[in-house]
Design an enzyme around this catalytic site. Structure first.
Site: not given
Ligand SMILES: *[C@@H]1O[C@H](CO)[C@@H](O)[C@H](O)[C@H]1NC(C)=O
Ligand SMILES: *[C@@H]1O[C@H](CO)[C@@H](O)[C@H](O)[C@H]1NC(C)=O
Ligand SMILES: *[C@@H]1O[C@H](CO)[C@@H](O)[C@H](O)[C@H]1NC(C)=O
Ligand SMILES: *[C@@H]1O[C@H](CO)[C@@H](O)[C@H](O)[C@H]1NC(C)=O
Ligand SMILES: *[C@@H]1O[C@H](CO)[C@@H](O)[C@H](O)[C@H]1NC(C)=O
Length: 374
Positions: A113-114
């Site tokens: 997740s970024c």
């Protein structure tokens, strides 16, 4: 590299462990099987074996692995070049089973997740900034590398990746465009990847790399990233070199389901992408998008620089314990490509890494504590 905002918030001294990862050249003029050999010389093979085991064990139970190893090895006949050749080279250079190298490369496809930001400053300069968050951050920090892919003595493209990983999730074609990939949830499992690859499907990280390799400009890159089928949902954030060249492509396996473009003339001088469709509301426990938008508004367009973008991405919980590295780049100024591996063990765990529901409450409490402490 202690971000100014953190110093102001009283965190000075805690972030002094940030560092630039090692940089290597990979010559695209070599056969794929030989490209990783010189990088392998720089790493302790026993350490890498241990980390590979740890990551694979997390995704694939040991007994399943025994059963499927022969099948995974067969995948080499379905994987296109240069990916299969490079994986064979990684297997030889790092003394790992080919099946394990393939599994590792697929494991990275599963979850991460970024936060990505594409922004235009008041001079029309376009930036791409991203935090990479993933499982096993303490392992991956040790094997994060910047690679210059070189052909005929020229840099064809640059990437931030991990030792032994042949796809690209963060990269730049100098003078042309930059791309980052963020997970878009789809309940994807590595089993799906195996069958999809047998059907000649390609992972998102290969499409990203193919695009860096082949697209001649921003427009062609965006077309390729939004029209080519892949095996998983993804968000691509793309930044060009001319004013207005910035887009978030939200896509499914077929192609784009939505394209959100910069529109600076209309005040839309940046786009933030985390791991939610921009037309929906994030989980109430996930403050990253909200926090990033506030920080970008506070910073203001005239103050956007490599440093201020790095500072925005250093705020909790945009930076969290799952954050491995922070990149800031601008394809028109390729020499400024910047990767910082984060020393952030003090930051809260983050709900979008690992089991979202189990860690929501804990992370919200920790986040509130952090804010109050600040
Ligand atoms: C990372 O590498 C350092 C130095 O090589 C080592 O001391 C540390 O234990 C490694 N971290 C992990 C999580 O393996
Ligand atoms: C990597 O390639 C670039 C471009 O050819 C070159 O300028 C640089 O010196 C190379 N670096 C190393 C460590 O070989
Ligand atoms: C992807 O989205 C497009 C546009 O909404 C749709 O036509 C297509 O069927 C979708 N593909 C998949 C695999 O869901
Ligand atoms: C950020 O600024 C934009 C443009 O001025 C505005 O529409 C938006 O409501 C602001 N968002 C927040 C969370 O302050
Ligand atoms: C942003 O730029 C404005 C105008 O140039 C300046 O007054 C302000 O102090 C800057 N803000 C920050 C946070 O640097």
């Amino acid at each position: 590299m202690c971000p100014v905002l953190l110093v102001l918030l009283g965190f000075s001294g805690i972030c002094t462990g940030d560092f630039s990862p090692p940089q290597f050249n990979i010559s695209l003029d070599l056969p794929p099987e030989e490209r990783w050999l010189s990088i392998a010389d720089h790493y302790d093979k026993d350490y890498l074996k241990k980390y590979a085991e740890e990551i694979i064990d997390f995704f694939v139970p040991k007994w399943v692995r025994k059963v499927i190893s022969p099948v995974i090895e067969l995948l080499q006949y379905f994987i296109p070049e240069p990916y299969v050749g490079e994986m064979q080279g990684v297997s030889a250079g790092f003394e790992l089973n080919l099946a394990d190298v393939i599994l590792l490369n697929l494991a990275y496809e599963i979850s991460g997740s970024c936060t990505s930001i594409v922004a235009q400053d008041t001079n029309g300069k376009i930036y791409l900034a991203r935090n990479m968050d993933y499982l096993f951050p303490e392992i991956l920090k040790n094997i994060t590398i910047d690679i210059l892919y070189v052909t005929n003595g020229q840099v064809a493209y640059t990437a931030t990746t991990y030792v032994g990983y042949v796809g690209i999730l963060t990269g730049q074609s100098p003078g042309k465009f930059s791309i980052s990939a963020n997970e878009r949830s789809s309940g994807f499992l590595w089993e799906n990847a195996v069958s999809a690859i047998m059907l000649k499907g390609i992972p998102d990280s290969w499409l990203l790399r193919n695009t860096l390799d082949e697209a001649k400009d921003y427009k062609e890159a965006v077309q390729k990233l939004s029209n080519t089928p892949t095996i998983r949902n993804i968000y691509y954030t793309v930044a060009g070199v001319n004013p207005g060249e910035g887009v978030v492509v939200s896509r499914n396996r077929t192609g784009a389901v939505n394209m959100l473009h910069l529109n600076p003339l209309n005040g839309e001088w940046y786009i933030v992408q985390t791991n939610y469709d921009h037309w929906t509301t994030p989980l109430t426990s996930d403050f990253r998008r909200w926090r990033t938008i506030i920080a970008m508004n506070d910073t203001q367009q005239e103050n956007i620089t490599f440093d201020t973008l790095h500072e925005v991405l250093s705020l909790v919980p945009i930076m969290n314990r799952g954050t491995i590295h922070t990149n800031v780049m601008s394809a028109a100024f390729p020499e400024h490509y910047q990767t910082v591996v984060r020393q952030n063990i003090w930051t809260p765990m983050f709900p979008a890494v690992g089991n979202r529901s189990a860690t929501n409450i804990e992370s919200t409490e920790k986040y509130n504590e952090t804010i109050i402490a600040a």
